[in-house]
Enzyme design. Structure first.
Site: not given
Ligand code: NDP
Length: 227
Positions: A137, A150
């Site tokens: 990020s 984070y």
């Molecule tokens: P979302 O919250 O939309 O999706 C995150 C995913 O991670 C979900 O499928 C969630 O599962 C899963 N998850 C969370 N906790 C757990 C856990 N304990 N065990 C297993 N799975 C888990 O996030 P994004 O798609 O936005 O983010 C994806 C990645 O990109 C992350 O690492 C985030 O930090 C990074 N990122 C995102 C940005 C953005 O603008 N969107 C910017 C910079 C980085 P469930 O659906 O079941 O909750």
């Protein structure tokens, strides 16, 4: 393998990889969401994926090993691993940051990818061109007030990537920074923002496909921006 494959960027990445011919292992904590992605991949006519349900906040060593054993039995190797699952925690100054939230965020965002990678290294070594991609990020490269665990977990992710990349010669190891992307996490982080002004996960897939696919052969130890 894509972690956090049930929603947001992970679900779109899994579907894109499958459209490009990959047999994808969908990994996440919510079975119904993984099943919906499974169905979408089948409907696309892409290779049939597999599902592994795991909650990285609670998983123990055996849970990771079971996933590796299942993959080994079915496929004998792992070609690509996208660490995408992540949580935001809460936004607060370090002075008041709740210790439990800190530990949870560090565990899901940093410790779990370390354990999963370590467990899967033998299977990655069996591929002819393996690639590991960690999700970083902007706040993992320059600290920002109130982003707490984070931000620190993403700094750690960059460090894990660099350390592993320096150790292994036959596996590409890189970070990806999606940048502001229209997902549920982004909505929580920036509730006042107009989501339609943001790129969607589909818009940023070229960098994911590049790093997981053969075109990035020879690229390792890098942290790439999608935007
Ligand atoms: P979302 O919250 O939309 O999706 C995150 C995913 O991670 C979900 O499928 C969630 O599962 C899963 N998850 C969370 N906790 C757990 C856990 N304990 N065990 C297993 N799975 C888990 O996030 P994004 O798609 O936005 O983010 C994806 C990645 O990109 C992350 O690492 C985030 O930090 C990074 N990122 C995102 C940005 C953005 O603008 N969107 C910017 C910079 C980085 P469930 O659906 O079941 O909750």
């Amino acid at each position: 393998m894509v972690t956090g494959a049930g929603d947001g960027i992970g679900s779109v990445a899994a579907r894109s990889f499958a459209k490009h011919g990959a047999t994808v292992a969908l990994v996440g904590r919510t079975q119904a969401k993984l099943e919906a992605v499974y169905d979408a991949i089948e409907a696309d006519g892409s290779p049939t994926p597999t599902i592994a349900v795991i909650d990285f906040a609670k998983a123990q060593g055996d849970d990771y090993q079971n996933i590796a054993d299942g993959l080994e039995e079915q496929f004998g190797r792992l070609d690509g691993l996208l660490h995408n699952a992540g949580i935001l925690g809460h936004r607060s100054p370090i002075e008041h940051y709740e210790v439990k939230t800190w530990l949870d965020v560090m565990h899901v965002n940093l410790n779990a990818p370390f354990i999963l990678t370590q467990t899967l290294l033998p299977l990655l070594q069996k591929s002819s061109g393996p690639s590991v991609v960690f999700t970083s990020s902007g706040v993992g490269r320059k600290g920002r007030a109130y982003w707490g665990a984070y931000a620190v977990s993403k700094f750690g992710t960059e460090g894990l990537m660099q350390t592993l990349a320096d150790e292994v010669e036959n596996i590409r190891v890189n970070c990806i920074n999606p940048g502001a992307t229209r997902t549920a996490m982004r909505k929580v982080a920036y509730p006042g923002e107009d989501p339609t002004a943001l790129l969607t996960p589909a818009d940023i897939m070229s960098t994911y496909l590049y790093l997981l696919g053969p075109d990035s052969k020879g690229i390792s130890g890098q942290s790439l921006d999608c935007q």
